[in-house]
Design a protein around this motif. Structure first.
Motif, PDB file in Angstrom:
ATOM      1  N   UNK A  56      -8.956  10.380  11.748  1.00 30.30           N
ATOM      2  CA  UNK A  56      -8.592   9.060  12.243  1.00 30.30           C
ATOM      3  C   UNK A  56      -8.714   7.978  11.185  1.00 30.30           C
ATOM      4  N   UNK A  57      -8.322   6.790  11.575  1.00 28.73           N
ATOM      5  CA  UNK A  57      -8.389   5.607  10.715  1.00 28.73           C
ATOM      6  C   UNK A  57      -9.573   4.759  11.131  1.00 28.73           C
ATOM      7  N   UNK A  58     -10.364   4.323  10.165  1.00 22.84           N
ATOM      8  CA  UNK A  58     -11.475   3.404  10.414  1.00 22.84           C
ATOM      9  C   UNK A  58     -11.104   2.069   9.812  1.00 22.84           C
ATOM     10  N   UNK A  59     -11.147   1.030  10.643  1.00 23.55           N
ATOM     11  CA  UNK A  59     -10.813  -0.317  10.210  1.00 23.55           C
ATOM     12  C   UNK A  59     -11.991  -1.224  10.533  1.00 23.55           C
ATOM     13  N   UNK A  60     -12.668  -1.658   9.492  1.00 23.89           N
ATOM     14  CA  UNK A  60     -13.812  -2.533   9.709  1.00 23.89           C
ATOM     15  C   UNK A  60     -13.370  -3.982   9.603  1.00 23.89           C
ATOM     16  N   UNK A  61     -14.144  -4.837  10.207  1.00 23.15           N
ATOM     17  CA  UNK A  61     -13.811  -6.262  10.262  1.00 23.15           C
ATOM     18  C   UNK A  61     -13.625  -6.832   8.866  1.00 23.15           C
ATOM     19  N   UNK A  62     -12.908  -7.878   8.815  1.00 21.74           N
ATOM     20  CA  UNK A  62     -12.627  -8.536   7.547  1.00 21.74           C
ATOM     21  C   UNK A  62     -11.297  -9.238   7.647  1.00 21.74           C
ATOM     22  N   UNK A  63     -10.374  -8.831   6.832  1.00 22.45           N
ATOM     23  CA  UNK A  63      -9.038  -9.402   6.799  1.00 22.45           C
ATOM     24  C   UNK A  63      -8.254  -8.945   8.031  1.00 22.45           C
ATOM     25  N   UNK A  64      -8.147  -9.793   9.049  1.00 21.19           N
ATOM     26  CA  UNK A  64      -7.506  -9.421  10.312  1.00 21.19           C
ATOM     27  C   UNK A  64      -6.058  -9.004  10.113  1.00 21.19           C
ATOM     28  N   UNK A  65      -5.308  -9.742   9.319  1.00 20.66           N
ATOM     29  CA  UNK A  65      -3.902  -9.407   9.100  1.00 20.66           C
ATOM     30  C   UNK A  65      -3.776  -8.069   8.361  1.00 20.66           C
ATOM     31  N   UNK A  66      -4.624  -7.864   7.376  1.00 20.20           N
ATOM     32  CA  UNK A  66      -4.613  -6.596   6.637  1.00 20.20           C
ATOM     33  C   UNK A  66      -4.979  -5.425   7.524  1.00 20.20           C
ATOM     34  N   UNK A  67      -5.968  -5.624   8.403  1.00 20.88           N
ATOM     35  CA  UNK A  67      -6.355  -4.569   9.341  1.00 20.88           C
ATOM     36  C   UNK A  67      -5.212  -4.249  10.287  1.00 20.88           C
ATOM     37  N   UNK A  68      -4.575  -5.268  10.821  1.00 22.00           N
ATOM     38  CA  UNK A  68      -3.462  -5.060  11.755  1.00 22.00           C
ATOM     39  C   UNK A  68      -2.334  -4.297  11.072  1.00 22.00           C
ATOM     40  N   UNK A  69      -2.049  -4.633   9.838  1.00 19.55           N
ATOM     41  CA  UNK A  69      -0.991  -3.954   9.092  1.00 19.55           C
ATOM     42  C   UNK A  69      -1.353  -2.493   8.849  1.00 19.55           C
ATOM     43  N   UNK A  70      -2.588  -2.234   8.449  1.00 19.53           N
ATOM     44  CA  UNK A  70      -3.029  -0.858   8.207  1.00 19.53           C
ATOM     45  C   UNK A  70      -2.988  -0.038   9.488  1.00 19.53           C
ATOM     46  N   UNK A  71      -3.419  -0.623  10.594  1.00 16.66           N
ATOM     47  CA  UNK A  71      -3.397   0.078  11.880  1.00 16.66           C
ATOM     48  C   UNK A  71      -1.965   0.377  12.289  1.00 16.66           C
ATOM     49  N   UNK A  72      -1.087  -0.614  12.172  1.00 20.38           N
ATOM     50  CA  UNK A  72       0.316  -0.399  12.544  1.00 20.38           C
ATOM     51  C   UNK A  72       0.950   0.696  11.689  1.00 20.38           C
ATOM     52  N   UNK A  73       0.701   0.682  10.398  1.00 17.02           N
ATOM     53  CA  UNK A  73       1.254   1.705   9.499  1.00 17.02           C
ATOM     54  C   UNK A  73       0.748   3.100   9.906  1.00 17.02           C
ATOM     55  N   UNK A  74      -0.537   3.193  10.219  1.00 15.02           N
ATOM     56  CA  UNK A  74      -1.142   4.465  10.621  1.00 15.02           C
ATOM     57  C   UNK A  74      -0.531   4.970  11.933  1.00 15.02           C
TER      58      UNK A  74
END
Length: 120
Positions: A56-74
């Motif tokens: 799975x993908x782990x996305x920790x808090x921080x850059x909200x836009x970057x996290x959203x982009x990484x999650x969407x790509x995944x």
């Protein structure tokens, strides 16, 4: 891309959440989105390790836009298990809404989401 997602909210219940996420991840037609609501570090670490072990993908808090982009790509790439850590405990509705805010825009009217507690 999978359009049926289970949302699990974790707060210091990693053992239960890991068990349920592991079982649900066996169903190829479901995605599992786990939100950690600022659990203790050891609890989050246990959850993180299982998600990584399951691919799975782990996305920790921080850059909200970057996290959203990484999650969407995944997710668009076929990923089915996501762990996102909130920087603070947002309560039950706030924690679940974190996942829904990140997932819903990807699916429009096609998305189906079921919110579950890890102790079901």
């Amino acid at each position: 891309m999978i359009d049926k997602w289970i949302v699990l909210l974790n707060y210091n219940l990693a053992a239960r959440c890991n068990s349920l996420a592991s079982q649900l991840s066996l169903h190829g037609d479901l995605g599992v989105f786990v939100v950690d609501n600022a659990s203790a570090s050891a609890d989050f670490a246990a959850l993180k390790q299982v998600v990584i072990d399951l691919g799975g993908l782990v996305s920790e808090s921080g850059d909200a836009a970057g996290n959203a982009t990484a999650i969407e790509r995944f997710v668009r790439g076929g990923g089915r298990l996501v762990l996102y850590r909130n920087p603070e405990n947002l309560g039950y509705s706030g924690g679940n809404n974190t996942a829904l805010r990140l997932l819903a825009p990807m699916f429009g009217d096609r998305g189906q989401f079921l919110v579950m507690n890890p102790d079901v």
